[in-house]
Write an enzyme that holds these catalytic residues in place. Structure first.
Site, PDB file in Angstrom:
ATOM      1  N   TRP A 152      79.687  23.685 -55.340  1.00 46.57           N
ATOM      2  CA  TRP A 152      80.489  24.599 -56.152  1.00 46.57           C
ATOM      3  C   TRP A 152      81.807  24.786 -55.439  1.00 46.57           C
ATOM      4  O   TRP A 152      81.819  25.369 -54.375  1.00 46.57           O
ATOM      5  CB  TRP A 152      79.796  25.963 -56.339  1.00 46.57           C
TER       6      TRP A 152
ATOM      7  N   GLU B 174      74.011  24.804 -56.852  1.00 41.02           N
ATOM      8  CA  GLU B 174      75.309  25.330 -56.401  1.00 41.02           C
ATOM      9  C   GLU B 174      75.238  25.651 -54.922  1.00 41.02           C
ATOM     10  O   GLU B 174      74.223  26.174 -54.436  1.00 41.02           O
ATOM     11  CB  GLU B 174      75.676  26.641 -57.120  1.00 41.02           C
TER      12      GLU B 174
HETATM   13  C1  FCB Z   1      77.721  31.782 -58.576  1.00 40.81           C
HETATM   14  C2  FCB Z   1      78.066  31.529 -60.029  1.00 40.81           C
HETATM   15  C3  FCB Z   1      79.292  30.658 -60.212  1.00 40.81           C
HETATM   16  C4  FCB Z   1      80.384  31.020 -59.237  1.00 40.81           C
HETATM   17  C5  FCB Z   1      79.842  31.040 -57.833  1.00 40.81           C
HETATM   18  C6  FCB Z   1      80.879  31.333 -56.780  1.00 40.81           C
HETATM   19  O1  FCB Z   1      76.968  32.941 -58.467  1.00 40.81           O
HETATM   20  O2  FCB Z   1      76.991  30.905 -60.689  1.00 40.81           O
HETATM   21  O3  FCB Z   1      79.719  30.778 -61.541  1.00 40.81           O
HETATM   22  O4  FCB Z   1      80.953  32.204 -59.590  1.00 40.81           O
HETATM   23  O5  FCB Z   1      78.819  31.994 -57.740  1.00 40.81           O
END
Ligand code: FCB
Length: 415
Positions: free
Chosen positions: A360, A322
């Protein structure tokens, strides 16, 4: 005559690099009615309701269309325990069939699958048993659920992520107490963290027993830490311990039980000593003119490089599971993507084995206790019609993925 040799500034990624996005079931699927998050939302303990979210449960093909449009070759999504086992010991075969359909559709489109088994939400009955602070939940129920998933979709998964961000889950749920189970109990926080490590180890073994060459890991929240003052010894110590604890401890607890390191990177924090305090204070970045995301996170691409160089010591392949930004202004996201990818590129050049990147997020979605206002998506979602629309940043990301490089003009534009 001397040729005017100009260096090509294009940043080319290794052949076979994986380009993807990430989502989590509760944040996009909608109507996750048997989960603890849903229950807390209904009870008003969480200010916002996820409701139909992005309706991805029904519109997953629209999501996959977006993924294809962006030339992505992988997708990270999660499977929802609360749907698959809504009641203790009663597995819902219809729900499982649904996920078989979702994953098969990805396979049909030649998109690799990274599947997360636990992304923050749990069935209400698990919460009633004491949640992750209960050792039995980790070593028995989670394993049993994982076994069922494995038996049903094992052949459709390329990468397994057992647990998403155990550190964040523990901190929000048991230290700060702002997420289910909303407790402030450091002992339980400790138990939860250790139990998650146990659970990971067990499920790692379980998957490897069934699938010889399985790729199993987890997604760890990592931060780039720095001292507020360069030569302040106490602050340097704060940084050392914070770094060991936040970025390393879970990987230490699960040593030799991952085939890759998954890391979620969003921002950097600087640690400060106030007076003679032995407890670090986090620098307030909201004062001043620093570049922040819409949720107040400091944008610091070079921190990703620092973290990668450090974690390279584990000598395992790394996937950025992410990385993203909450930004209403999509041009901020374009810059964010280019600058973070450039840091990954330099880390690879520096010898770090980074094999893929998951932005993400695919869609603007339900951002937990903050509701729908933070916009993390490469595509927007009309919350009445559920129509998805790729943003310019999504188109840009698609170009990068297609060419497996960041073109010179882009590099120069954001330098
Ligand atoms: C991370 C999470 C994801 C989302 C992003 C912004 O910590 O894993 O679900 O909320 O942040």
């Amino acid at each position: 005559m001397l040729k005017n040799k100009t260096k090509d500034a294009t940043l080319r990624f290794p052949k076979g690099f994986l380009w993807g996005t990430a989502t989590a079931a509760h944040q996009v699927e909608g109507n996750n009615i048997n989960s603890d998050w849903w229950q807390y939302e209904e009870q008003g303990k969480i200010l916002y309701r996820s409701g139909r979210a992005c309706d991805s449960y029904n519109r997953f093909k629209d999501d996959h269309d977006l993924i294809e449009k962006m030339n992505n070759n992988v997708y990270r999504l999660s499977i929802e325990w609360a749907r698959i086992e809504p009641e203790k010991g009663k597995f819902d075969h219809e729900a499982m069939k649904h996920y078989v359909e979702v994953l098969s559709d990805l396979k049909k489109r030649e998109i690799k699958v990274m599947l997360t088994l636990h992304h923050f939400s749990s069935p209400t009955w698990i919460a009633a048993l004491g949640g992750w602070a209960n050792h039995f939940v980790a070593i028995y129920y989670f394993r049993r659920y994982a076994k069922f998933v494995l038996e049903n979709v094992g052949g459709l998964v390329d990468f397994w992520v057992t647990i998403n961000e155990p550190g964040v889950y523990t901190d929000q749920g048991y230290d700060k107490g702002i997420w289910p189970p909303m407790q402030v109990n450091y002992w339980k926080a400790f138990l939860c963290y250790v139990n998650m490590a146990f659970a990971h180890r067990l499920v790692y073994r379980l998957i490897h027993k069934k699938i010889r060459n399985a790729q199993v890991g987890l997604a760890m929240n990592v931060m780039s830490f720095a001292s507020y003052r360069k030569h302040k010894l106490m602050e340097l110590l704060f940084v050392h311990f914070a770094d060991r604890f936040v970025n390393h401890s879970f990987y230490d607890l699960t040593k030799h039980k991952h085939d890759f390191l998954g890391i979620n990177y969003y921002f950097r924090v600087r640690l400060k000593q106030k007076g003679h305090s032995l407890v670090p204070e986090v620098e307030d970045v909201t004062e001043g003119e620093r570049e922040l995301s819409d949720v107040g996170w400091l944008i610091y691409p070079h921190g990703l490089y620092d973290v990668l160089m450090d974690l390279a010591d584990f000598k395992e392949p790394i996937y950025i599971t992410e990385n993203g930004i909450a930004a209403e202004d999509d041009t901020k996201r374009e810059k964010f993507i280019v600058n973070h990818l450039a840091e990954i590129y330099h880390a690879i050049k520096g010898g770090v084995d980074v094999r893929g990147y998951f932005h993400w997020s695919l869609l603007d979605n339900f951002e937990w206790e903050k509701g729908f206002s933070p916009k993390f998506g490469l595509a927007s979602v009309d919350h009445k019609t559920f129509e998805r629309k790729l943003k310019p940043s999504g188109i840009l990301y698609g170009e990068i993925a297609k060419n497996n490089c960041i073109a010179e003009e882009l590099v120069k534009k954001y330098q």
